[in-house]
Design a protein around this motif. Structure first.
Motif, PDB file in Angstrom:
ATOM      1  N   ASP A  69       6.377  -8.166   5.698  1.00 31.13           N
ATOM      2  CA  ASP A  69       6.873  -6.815   5.427  1.00 31.13           C
ATOM      3  C   ASP A  69       7.648  -6.775   4.109  1.00 31.13           C
ATOM      4  O   ASP A  69       7.491  -5.848   3.301  1.00 31.13           O
ATOM      5  CB  ASP A  69       7.771  -6.338   6.570  1.00 31.13           C
ATOM      6  N   GLU A  70       8.499  -7.775   3.887  1.00 29.93           N
ATOM      7  CA  GLU A  70       9.299  -7.810   2.663  1.00 29.93           C
ATOM      8  C   GLU A  70       8.417  -7.974   1.431  1.00 29.93           C
ATOM      9  O   GLU A  70       8.675  -7.363   0.379  1.00 29.93           O
ATOM     10  CB  GLU A  70      10.316  -8.940   2.726  1.00 29.93           C
ATOM     11  N   ALA A  71       7.366  -8.772   1.542  1.00 28.26           N
ATOM     12  CA  ALA A  71       6.478  -8.982   0.405  1.00 28.26           C
ATOM     13  C   ALA A  71       5.804  -7.682  -0.005  1.00 28.26           C
ATOM     14  O   ALA A  71       5.756  -7.331  -1.191  1.00 28.26           O
ATOM     15  CB  ALA A  71       5.437 -10.047   0.742  1.00 28.26           C
ATOM     16  N   PHE A  72       5.292  -6.938   0.965  1.00 35.36           N
ATOM     17  CA  PHE A  72       4.653  -5.666   0.639  1.00 35.36           C
ATOM     18  C   PHE A  72       5.674  -4.649   0.111  1.00 35.36           C
ATOM     19  O   PHE A  72       5.378  -3.879  -0.805  1.00 35.36           O
ATOM     20  CB  PHE A  72       3.925  -5.104   1.857  1.00 35.36           C
ATOM     21  N   GLU A  73       6.870  -4.664   0.691  1.00 34.68           N
ATOM     22  CA  GLU A  73       7.890  -3.713   0.254  1.00 34.68           C
ATOM     23  C   GLU A  73       8.318  -3.979  -1.186  1.00 34.68           C
ATOM     24  O   GLU A  73       8.476  -3.056  -1.991  1.00 34.68           O
ATOM     25  CB  GLU A  73       9.103  -3.789   1.183  1.00 34.68           C
ATOM     26  N   LEU A  75       6.728  -5.979  -3.559  1.00 31.31           N
ATOM     27  CA  LEU A  75       5.665  -6.127  -4.552  1.00 31.31           C
ATOM     28  C   LEU A  75       4.708  -4.938  -4.584  1.00 31.31           C
ATOM     29  O   LEU A  75       3.882  -4.835  -5.489  1.00 31.31           O
ATOM     30  CB  LEU A  75       4.887  -7.412  -4.287  1.00 31.31           C
ATOM     31  N   GLY A  76       4.801  -4.071  -3.589  1.00 32.29           N
ATOM     32  CA  GLY A  76       3.880  -2.943  -3.543  1.00 32.29           C
ATOM     33  C   GLY A  76       2.540  -3.398  -3.004  1.00 32.29           C
ATOM     34  O   GLY A  76       2.471  -4.107  -2.001  1.00 32.29           O
ATOM     35  N   ARG A  77       1.482  -3.035  -3.666  1.00 28.73           N
ATOM     36  CA  ARG A  77       0.148  -3.404  -3.207  1.00 28.73           C
ATOM     37  C   ARG A  77      -0.060  -4.912  -3.296  1.00 28.73           C
ATOM     38  O   ARG A  77       0.242  -5.530  -4.331  1.00 28.73           O
ATOM     39  CB  ARG A  77      -0.918  -2.689  -4.043  1.00 28.73           C
ATOM     40  N   PRO A 121      -1.316  -3.474   8.955  1.00 27.47           N
ATOM     41  CA  PRO A 121      -0.835  -2.103   8.739  1.00 27.47           C
ATOM     42  C   PRO A 121      -0.667  -1.757   7.263  1.00 27.47           C
ATOM     43  O   PRO A 121      -0.961  -0.635   6.838  1.00 27.47           O
ATOM     44  CB  PRO A 121       0.515  -2.088   9.469  1.00 27.47           C
ATOM     45  N   HIS A 122      -0.218  -2.732   6.476  1.00 30.24           N
ATOM     46  CA  HIS A 122      -0.031  -2.508   5.043  1.00 30.24           C
ATOM     47  C   HIS A 122      -1.376  -2.375   4.327  1.00 30.24           C
ATOM     48  O   HIS A 122      -1.539  -1.505   3.454  1.00 30.24           O
ATOM     49  CB  HIS A 122       0.768  -3.660   4.442  1.00 30.24           C
ATOM     50  N   GLY A 127      -5.337   1.298   1.728  1.00 28.06           N
ATOM     51  CA  GLY A 127      -6.753   1.613   1.590  1.00 28.06           C
ATOM     52  C   GLY A 127      -7.683   0.442   1.425  1.00 28.06           C
ATOM     53  O   GLY A 127      -8.844   0.614   1.023  1.00 28.06           O
ATOM     54  N   GLY A 128      -7.231  -0.768   1.765  1.00 30.23           N
ATOM     55  CA  GLY A 128      -8.131  -1.918   1.722  1.00 30.23           C
ATOM     56  C   GLY A 128      -7.452  -3.161   1.202  1.00 30.23           C
ATOM     57  O   GLY A 128      -6.262  -3.171   0.868  1.00 30.23           O
ATOM     58  N   GLY A 129      -8.225  -4.222   1.123  1.00 32.68           N
ATOM     59  CA  GLY A 129      -7.729  -5.511   0.663  1.00 32.68           C
ATOM     60  C   GLY A 129      -8.613  -6.616   1.207  1.00 32.68           C
ATOM     61  O   GLY A 129      -9.638  -6.372   1.857  1.00 32.68           O
ATOM     62  N   ARG A 130      -8.218  -7.829   0.926  1.00 29.65           N
ATOM     63  CA  ARG A 130      -9.012  -8.993   1.317  1.00 29.65           C
ATOM     64  C   ARG A 130      -8.130  -9.976   2.073  1.00 29.65           C
ATOM     65  O   ARG A 130      -7.002 -10.243   1.671  1.00 29.65           O
ATOM     66  CB  ARG A 130      -9.568  -9.670   0.045  1.00 29.65           C
ATOM     67  N   ILE A 131      -8.642 -10.501   3.176  1.00 31.61           N
ATOM     68  CA  ILE A 131      -7.999 -11.600   3.897  1.00 31.61           C
ATOM     69  C   ILE A 131      -8.879 -12.828   3.740  1.00 31.61           C
ATOM     70  O   ILE A 131     -10.078 -12.775   4.035  1.00 31.61           O
ATOM     71  CB  ILE A 131      -7.803 -11.273   5.389  1.00 31.61           C
TER      72      ILE A 131
END
Length: 277
Positions: A69-73, A75-77, A121-122, A127-131
């Protein structure tokens, strides 16, 4: 190419370290988790805000949620989430302690599951991303003396293959990476061994006792890291990325044998159908 932001678990050594070094040198940002922050102090000093280090043991489930959660908060996307943290546990199933069994599954499988769950959730919101899930050819093929290591990798491969079908509608893609042996510290420092039982002396399961003194692996970790990074730019994402001639050989042999066993039961399998079917 536009700079991307990556979240990678376990960046202190091995493929995680190699990927992080290359990405930072190319101008990308990396949120990298480590158990010991001093392990990446040199990278932080060299690259500053390009590297967002976070202390994390992936077996700490509340910690996983907090760090993701902190990383997304902050760094944003985040474009790519890489589940890399893990280790090899070797020894016959009977030789392993209950604590070793629990910790291997908690690290290699449950930890990766929870990192992905925390990121979803992030990724949906943006709108997308890669795992990218770092597995091994041992997620498809097996050797004696590696029961729990295989269990953790077969388990996470099943989770990720199913997850890919669940989240495709949200623009989220999943790749399972299956490297062969690589010249990292996996065997010499990262491998953990069970306390041997004399009953297994001279059996196939005992071969793994010499893993730390085995000849160098064929895989080049720098080339593997580059291939994983390159795969993140492919659309559609490769479902599986096989790295190393040994990985291809072991997986090909295992899958060929499994398919032959399946085909041999085509007729007998149907005998248990209901007449209405």
């Amino acid at each position: 190419m536009t700079a991307r932001t990556w979240l990678i678990t376990g960046v202190s050594s091995g493929l995680g370290r190699r990927m992080t070094e290359r990405l930072l040198a190319d101008g990308d940002r990396v949120a990298g988790t480590v158990r010991d922050p001093d392990a990446v102090a040199d990278l932080k000093s060299a690259y500053g805000d390009q590297l967002w280090p976070a202390e994390l043991d992936v077996t700490d489930l509340p910690g996983v949620r907090r760090v993701v959660d902190e990383a997304f908060e902050e760094l944003g996307r985040i474009d790519v989430v890489v589940n890399n943290a893990g280790y090899g546990l070797f020894g016959a199933a009977e030789e392993l302690s209950d604590e070793q069994v629990r910790h291997e599954i908690d690290t290699n499988m449950t930890g990766s599951v929870q990192v992905a769950r925390a990121a979803l959730p992030h990724l949906r919101e943006q709108g997308g991303g890669r795992i990218i899930q770092i597995s091994t050819y041992g997620g498809q093929a097996t050797h004696p003396g590696a029961t729990l290591y295989h269990a953790s990798k077969w388990g996470i491969e099943g989770f990720m293959e199913s997850l890919a079908k669940e989240v495709a509608a949200f623009g989220i893609e999943v790749t399972i990476v299956e490297p062969g042996g690589a010249r990292t510290g996996f065997r010499s420092g990262g491998a953990r061994l069970a306390e041997p039982l004399a009953a297994y002396d001279g059996t196939p399961a005992a071969v793994v006792r010499g893993i730390r003194n085995a000849p160098p692996s064929p895989g080049d970790p720098a080339k593997m890291a580059a291939a994983i990074i390159e795969s993140a730019g492919r659309t559609p994402a490769p479902r599986r990325l096989v790295l190393g001639s040994d990985s291809y050989r072991f997986m090909h042999d295992a899958l060929t044998e499994r398919l032959a066993e399946l085909e041999a039961q085509k007729e007998s399998a149907a005998t248990t159908d209901s007449p209405a079917a």
